[in-house]
Write a protein that holds these residues in place. Sequence first.
Motif, PDB file in Angstrom:
ATOM      1  N   ILE A   1      26.860  20.625   2.927  1.00  0.00           N
ATOM      2  CA  ILE A   1      26.531  20.921   4.320  1.00  0.00           C
ATOM      3  C   ILE A   1      25.893  19.706   4.994  1.00  0.00           C
ATOM      4  N   TYR A   2      25.042  18.981   4.274  1.00  0.00           N
ATOM      5  CA  TYR A   2      24.329  17.826   4.819  1.00  0.00           C
ATOM      6  C   TYR A   2      24.660  16.575   4.007  1.00  0.00           C
ATOM      7  N   PRO A   3      25.823  15.946   4.253  1.00  0.00           N
ATOM      8  CA  PRO A   3      26.155  14.748   3.484  1.00  0.00           C
ATOM      9  C   PRO A   3      25.113  13.658   3.721  1.00  0.00           C
ATOM     10  N   GLY A   4      24.803  12.931   2.692  1.00  0.00           N
ATOM     11  CA  GLY A   4      23.787  11.898   2.781  1.00  0.00           C
ATOM     12  C   GLY A   4      22.423  12.401   2.344  1.00  0.00           C
TER      13      GLY A   4
ATOM     14  N   THR B   1      29.839  13.311  14.427  1.00  0.00           N
ATOM     15  CA  THR B   1      28.398  13.116  14.532  1.00  0.00           C
ATOM     16  C   THR B   1      27.751  14.115  13.575  1.00  0.00           C
ATOM     17  N   ARG B   2      26.453  13.967  13.342  1.00  0.00           N
ATOM     18  CA  ARG B   2      25.752  14.875  12.424  1.00  0.00           C
ATOM     19  C   ARG B   2      25.880  16.324  12.917  1.00  0.00           C
ATOM     20  N   GLY B   3      25.663  16.543  14.208  1.00  0.00           N
ATOM     21  CA  GLY B   3      25.733  17.899  14.760  1.00  0.00           C
ATOM     22  C   GLY B   3      27.124  18.504  14.658  1.00  0.00           C
ATOM     23  N   GLN B   4      28.155  17.711  14.948  1.00  0.00           N
ATOM     24  CA  GLN B   4      29.531  18.209  14.848  1.00  0.00           C
ATOM     25  C   GLN B   4      29.875  18.599  13.417  1.00  0.00           C
ATOM     26  N   PHE B   5      29.480  17.759  12.475  1.00  0.00           N
ATOM     27  CA  PHE B   5      29.810  18.065  11.082  1.00  0.00           C
ATOM     28  C   PHE B   5      29.083  19.311  10.609  1.00  0.00           C
TER      29      PHE B   5
END
Length: 88
Positions: A21-24, A45-49
Motif C-alpha cells: 500500500i505504501y511503497p518506500g 503521485t503518492r496520493g494517486q497510488f
Amino acid sequence: MVWIVAGLCTLWAILASIVLIYPGFGVNWFGQHGNPNSALPAGFTRGQFEMSQLAPLAVLLVIGIVFYLAGARTRRHMVEVPLAFKIR
C-alpha cells in the motif's frame, strides 16, 4: 516453537501488506538513504497510488460486510450436528 513461526509469518504478511500500500516504507531505516517516493510507479503521485490501492480494498470490505449481513438469517438457523456418538 510453532507460535514463534506463526508470529513471524504473521508479522511478515503485515509488513508485506504495508509495503504494497505504501511503497518506500522503511526507506531510511538501518542507515539506508533515499526518497520513499522513488519507489512509486512512474506517473503516480503518492496520493494517486494510495487511492489506487485503498479504493479496491474498501470495495472488497463493503462486499464482505454485505455478504456477512446477507448470511445473518442462515446463521440464526444453524443446527448443532454431533461429530461423534456417545459410547456407553
